[in-house]
Design a protein around this motif. Sequence first.
Motif, PDB file in Angstrom:
ATOM      1  N   ALA A 570      58.655  48.057  56.979  1.00 31.64           N
ATOM      2  CA  ALA A 570      58.372  49.411  56.499  1.00 31.64           C
ATOM      3  C   ALA A 570      59.446  49.895  55.535  1.00 31.64           C
ATOM      4  CB  ALA A 570      58.251  50.369  57.687  1.00 31.64           C
ATOM      5  N   GLU A 571      60.705  49.493  55.788  1.00 27.52           N
ATOM      6  CA  GLU A 571      61.777  49.951  54.901  1.00 27.52           C
ATOM      7  C   GLU A 571      61.685  49.354  53.502  1.00 27.52           C
ATOM      8  OE1 GLU A 571      63.530  46.465  57.280  1.00 27.52           O
ATOM      9  OE2 GLU A 571      62.198  48.180  57.650  1.00 27.52           O
ATOM     10  N   ASP A 572      60.891  48.256  53.359  1.00 26.68           N
ATOM     11  CA  ASP A 572      60.710  47.640  52.045  1.00 26.68           C
ATOM     12  C   ASP A 572      59.461  48.153  51.332  1.00 26.68           C
ATOM     13  OD1 ASP A 572      62.976  46.090  52.424  1.00 26.68           O
ATOM     14  OD2 ASP A 572      61.853  44.435  53.326  1.00 26.68           O
ATOM     15  N   ALA A 573      58.692  49.017  51.985  1.00 25.23           N
ATOM     16  CA  ALA A 573      57.484  49.576  51.384  1.00 25.23           C
ATOM     17  C   ALA A 573      57.843  50.773  50.498  1.00 25.23           C
ATOM     18  CB  ALA A 573      56.502  49.991  52.478  1.00 25.23           C
ATOM     19  N   LYS A 574      56.835  51.359  49.860  1.00 27.23           N
ATOM     20  CA  LYS A 574      57.039  52.576  49.074  1.00 27.23           C
ATOM     21  C   LYS A 574      56.948  53.762  50.022  1.00 27.23           C
ATOM     22  CE  LYS A 574      55.283  55.264  45.167  1.00 27.23           C
ATOM     23  NZ  LYS A 574      54.237  55.359  44.111  1.00 27.23           N
ATOM     24  N   ILE A 575      58.046  54.495  50.148  1.00 31.13           N
ATOM     25  CA  ILE A 575      58.151  55.551  51.160  1.00 31.13           C
ATOM     26  C   ILE A 575      58.119  56.906  50.469  1.00 31.13           C
ATOM     27  CG2 ILE A 575      59.623  56.513  52.969  1.00 31.13           C
ATOM     28  CD1 ILE A 575      60.842  53.618  53.174  1.00 31.13           C
ATOM     29  N   THR A 576      57.237  57.777  50.941  1.00 31.25           N
ATOM     30  CA  THR A 576      57.118  59.129  50.394  1.00 31.25           C
ATOM     31  C   THR A 576      57.254  60.136  51.533  1.00 31.25           C
ATOM     32  OG1 THR A 576      55.604  58.351  48.662  1.00 31.25           O
ATOM     33  CG2 THR A 576      55.655  60.720  49.101  1.00 31.25           C
ATOM     34  N   GLY A 577      58.181  61.089  51.383  1.00 34.22           N
ATOM     35  CA  GLY A 577      58.311  62.151  52.369  1.00 34.22           C
ATOM     36  C   GLY A 577      58.724  61.672  53.739  1.00 34.22           C
ATOM     37  N   ALA A 578      59.470  60.575  53.813  1.00 35.10           N
ATOM     38  CA  ALA A 578      59.976  60.027  55.077  1.00 35.10           C
ATOM     39  C   ALA A 578      61.280  59.302  54.751  1.00 35.10           C
ATOM     40  CB  ALA A 578      58.950  59.086  55.707  1.00 35.10           C
ATOM     41  N   ILE A 595      58.083  60.717  59.441  1.00 36.35           N
ATOM     42  CA  ILE A 595      56.810  60.752  58.707  1.00 36.35           C
ATOM     43  C   ILE A 595      56.087  62.005  59.203  1.00 36.35           C
ATOM     44  CG2 ILE A 595      54.782  59.379  58.058  1.00 36.35           C
ATOM     45  CD1 ILE A 595      56.252  56.932  59.255  1.00 36.35           C
ATOM     46  N   ASP A 596      56.625  63.156  58.827  1.00 38.61           N
ATOM     47  CA  ASP A 596      56.327  64.396  59.541  1.00 38.61           C
ATOM     48  C   ASP A 596      55.483  65.389  58.757  1.00 38.61           C
ATOM     49  OD1 ASP A 596      57.960  63.260  61.419  1.00 38.61           O
ATOM     50  OD2 ASP A 596      59.680  64.558  61.023  1.00 38.61           O
ATOM     51  N   ASN A 597      55.360  65.206  57.443  1.00 35.02           N
ATOM     52  CA  ASN A 597      54.705  66.217  56.618  1.00 35.02           C
ATOM     53  C   ASN A 597      53.365  65.724  56.108  1.00 35.02           C
ATOM     54  OD1 ASN A 597      57.065  67.915  56.817  1.00 35.02           O
ATOM     55  ND2 ASN A 597      58.025  66.541  55.328  1.00 35.02           N
ATOM     56  N   SER A 598      52.564  66.647  55.623  1.00 31.84           N
ATOM     57  CA  SER A 598      51.219  66.287  55.173  1.00 31.84           C
ATOM     58  C   SER A 598      51.234  65.290  54.026  1.00 31.84           C
ATOM     59  CB  SER A 598      50.459  67.553  54.756  1.00 31.84           C
ATOM     60  OG  SER A 598      51.159  68.223  53.703  1.00 31.84           O
ATOM     61  N   ASP A 599      52.317  65.271  53.231  1.00 24.41           N
ATOM     62  CA  ASP A 599      52.400  64.321  52.116  1.00 24.41           C
ATOM     63  C   ASP A 599      53.240  63.095  52.453  1.00 24.41           C
ATOM     64  OD1 ASP A 599      54.816  65.607  52.264  1.00 24.41           O
ATOM     65  OD2 ASP A 599      55.053  65.863  50.091  1.00 24.41           O
ATOM     66  N   SER A 600      53.649  62.921  53.718  1.00 27.36           N
ATOM     67  CA  SER A 600      54.449  61.753  54.109  1.00 27.36           C
ATOM     68  C   SER A 600      53.565  60.515  54.180  1.00 27.36           C
ATOM     69  CB  SER A 600      55.111  61.975  55.474  1.00 27.36           C
ATOM     70  OG  SER A 600      56.014  63.053  55.436  1.00 27.36           O
ATOM     71  N   SER A 601      54.062  59.401  53.645  1.00 23.50           N
ATOM     72  CA  SER A 601      53.290  58.156  53.700  1.00 23.50           C
ATOM     73  C   SER A 601      54.194  56.960  53.511  1.00 23.50           C
ATOM     74  CB  SER A 601      52.199  58.144  52.621  1.00 23.50           C
ATOM     75  OG  SER A 601      52.776  58.122  51.322  1.00 23.50           O
ATOM     76  N   VAL A 602      53.696  55.800  53.932  1.00 22.73           N
ATOM     77  CA  VAL A 602      54.360  54.514  53.719  1.00 22.73           C
ATOM     78  C   VAL A 602      53.311  53.575  53.151  1.00 22.73           C
ATOM     79  CG1 VAL A 602      55.668  52.639  54.768  1.00 22.73           C
ATOM     80  CG2 VAL A 602      55.882  54.962  55.690  1.00 22.73           C
ATOM     81  N   ALA A 603      53.547  53.079  51.925  1.00 23.09           N
ATOM     82  CA  ALA A 603      52.565  52.250  51.210  1.00 23.09           C
ATOM     83  C   ALA A 603      53.047  50.803  51.171  1.00 23.09           C
ATOM     84  CB  ALA A 603      52.357  52.781  49.798  1.00 23.09           C
ATOM     85  N   PHE A 604      52.292  49.920  51.812  1.00 19.70           N
ATOM     86  CA  PHE A 604      52.624  48.495  51.885  1.00 19.70           C
ATOM     87  C   PHE A 604      51.807  47.725  50.847  1.00 19.70           C
ATOM     88  CE2 PHE A 604      53.234  50.346  56.048  1.00 19.70           C
ATOM     89  CZ  PHE A 604      54.411  49.774  56.524  1.00 19.70           C
ATOM     90  N   THR A 605      52.394  46.682  50.278  1.00 19.23           N
ATOM     91  CA  THR A 605      51.679  45.786  49.372  1.00 19.23           C
ATOM     92  C   THR A 605      51.496  44.444  50.052  1.00 19.23           C
ATOM     93  OG1 THR A 605      52.568  46.874  47.403  1.00 19.23           O
ATOM     94  CG2 THR A 605      51.702  44.646  47.128  1.00 19.23           C
ATOM     95  N   VAL A 606      50.242  43.969  50.133  1.00 18.79           N
ATOM     96  CA  VAL A 606      49.903  42.703  50.776  1.00 18.79           C
ATOM     97  C   VAL A 606      49.082  41.873  49.808  1.00 18.79           C
ATOM     98  CG1 VAL A 606      48.627  41.601  52.656  1.00 18.79           C
ATOM     99  CG2 VAL A 606      49.980  43.661  53.106  1.00 18.79           C
ATOM    100  N   ASN A 607      49.459  40.618  49.620  1.00 17.90           N
ATOM    101  CA  ASN A 607      48.711  39.697  48.767  1.00 17.90           C
ATOM    102  C   ASN A 607      47.856  38.790  49.643  1.00 17.90           C
ATOM    103  OD1 ASN A 607      49.582  39.970  45.793  1.00 17.90           O
ATOM    104  ND2 ASN A 607      51.510  40.085  46.938  1.00 17.90           N
ATOM    105  N   ALA A 608      46.547  38.983  49.622  1.00 19.11           N
ATOM    106  CA  ALA A 608      45.632  38.204  50.453  1.00 19.11           C
ATOM    107  C   ALA A 608      45.138  36.981  49.686  1.00 19.11           C
ATOM    108  CB  ALA A 608      44.448  39.063  50.875  1.00 19.11           C
ATOM    109  N   PRO A 609      45.048  35.820  50.337  1.00 16.64           N
ATOM    110  CA  PRO A 609      44.592  34.611  49.644  1.00 16.64           C
ATOM    111  C   PRO A 609      43.103  34.633  49.305  1.00 16.64           C
ATOM    112  CG  PRO A 609      44.915  34.163  51.965  1.00 16.64           C
ATOM    113  CD  PRO A 609      45.439  35.549  51.725  1.00 16.64           C
TER     114      PRO A 609
END
Length: 694
Positions: A570-578, A595-609
Amino acid sequence: MNKMAALLSGALLLGLFPALVAPTPAAAATSSPFTVDVSNLYRPVTHVASGSLYGLAEEGRPADDLIAPTHPKMFTQMAPDGQQLPNGETKPIGDALKVAPIAKRNGAEVTIRMPDIYPDFPYKWVSWDDWYAKVDKMVKARLDSGADNVYGYELWNEPDWTWDTNKAGAFNDGWTKTYNRIRTLDPDTKTIGPSISKYDSNFIKSFLTNARDTNTLPDIISWHELDGPKPIADHIANYRAIEKELGISPRPISINEYSTPAEEAVPGDLSQYIAQFERSGVDTATIAFWYRPGRLSNLITANGEKNGGWWLYKWYGDMNGQMAMTTPGNSSNLDGVASVNNDKNQVYTIFGGGNGNQNVVIKGLNALSGFSGTANVKLESTPWYGVDTAVSEPTTVFTGNVAIQNGQIVIPVTDMKASYGYRLTVTPGAQSDVTRYEAEKADVQQASVLSSDHASSNSYVGRIDNPDSYVQFTVNAPAAGNYNLTVGYANGGSSTSQQALSVNGAEATTLNYPATGGWLDSTDGSAVQQQIALKQGSNTIRFTKAGSGYAELDYVQLQQLGSFKQRVEAEDAKITGARVVNGSYASNGKFVGNIDNSDSSVAFTVNAPAAGTYKMDIGYANGTNATSTHTLTINGQSQDAVSYPTTGGWTANVPNFGTRQIVTVSVNLKQGENTIVLGKGNGYAELDYIEVYP
């Protein structure tokens, strides 16, 4: 040290709210590398730091096949018939004499911690008559046992805060009385002390002066190192100076508790302690006891399996021959130890604590047998996924052939994680089964092979500046499939540069090389990664000049992906409002909290085969009293919310103590890059990682 009750008392309050622990900044790249000098062999391999406090509980706990590979030297254990209730136990456990046979068959000795005969910690003093009776009982039990692997009697534990001066008098006088009482019954078993909770030169000097003047000097000097590894060498140097000042012959040193609660079993942290103990000449050291007995101080999961920390100590146990001197990187926590086997044809180096891209230098190879021209190197890693996450085996990062120049080799280690442990095995000569290829050995056209101490194998390819310039590697793939390609490079420009990458003559893709702050003739390089498909057998990988800027090539490295499984911290993802928070129970020692606010998010990138349905494990903690949720969006499309049952606490409430759990959901992914976003829903939850697999 048995302080779980104190830790838990604080956790009860913290458990009501998300953790508010400040993150530690990532370590900067080293300006001088971690260095091993194999011409400087300074002591035999004895695995001084491989023991633990209360690491043995009873027969089968832990199993011998978990103990033996770590080659323990000494365990510190409870007094005979001790009445302590180790954390989570309903009966006294870990009696030194009862576990002595377990230790012996695994090559270890035991220390008898005498005050643990009391039922309470901190200890509750009764009277001198009571203490003398207890001492007599323990010494008689030791003598009657016939055990021949007793390291010594530890007369007291942490007297700087557990000795009751009001009732028992001054500790130095108490030491003298206890020492003399033991010697009237047992003139031979060694004595250990003062075992203070942290190094204190004034306490040590006062203690030794009294012991010298009363002829009660301990056979083994001891104290605890529970505040990080950095001061250890200075503490030992200071102690040796006190010995010399007082005219006392050098004592063996036993650091019979080491590591903080947050460091326990974390490979990257413990490798730094091991390095300090070995270089400073410590005789024995045992990992502190913070959580559960019978688990080698948390090197074993609650289910009796190997975790990432166990593998570090297994590697340490594999060492044989002589220890070789190491020097840590001067602006990083990167540190470790090295050994040369008795035949002087193999070098083992275990290390950790570094972050990002680091260099390891091994010098003095011309002093060993058979090392000339080329050395074969194998790099392995052991992860830190948390104390109760099993690790079935280490990961082989790469194998490669490295040119020896002036008796040394330089090995760049890419994308290090500070919590992980690493082992580098070096043997003479080249081998054909390699996964790392040096650029200077490739087919180089309209470019130049150059030399630098900052480059892998001391050479690299630069001046790849013209439209017809290229560097073409011929690599061998054991099987057809997808591979992760790591490209070592330098870009001394001020902006991102590009090259074209073509595999087996297919249409080229563009590689982007961020600026590295210098060229390889003056600074360490960096690395980028790209997934490529290879056929079984021989393949060509060509790099050509493309786009803007310039880049130099150092090496390429291949890792077969095998069955698809992608773990993203999670710490390597794109973190917003956290924010990123440190927590040793978390995978890689970090997680995302608040991750407490309405705009808080964690965006992960996954490459699927391939496109299809996958499982996704989510490591999380929910310290509230009810189920919480996160919103889930995949590639911009809203999905059903993810529910998180309560976990009984937040991740960082008590380090290494198991509040992270896992929830599994199904996700539909497209082939290639996918964006998976978890956002604030109902209640609160912290995120540790996601892992996606078929």
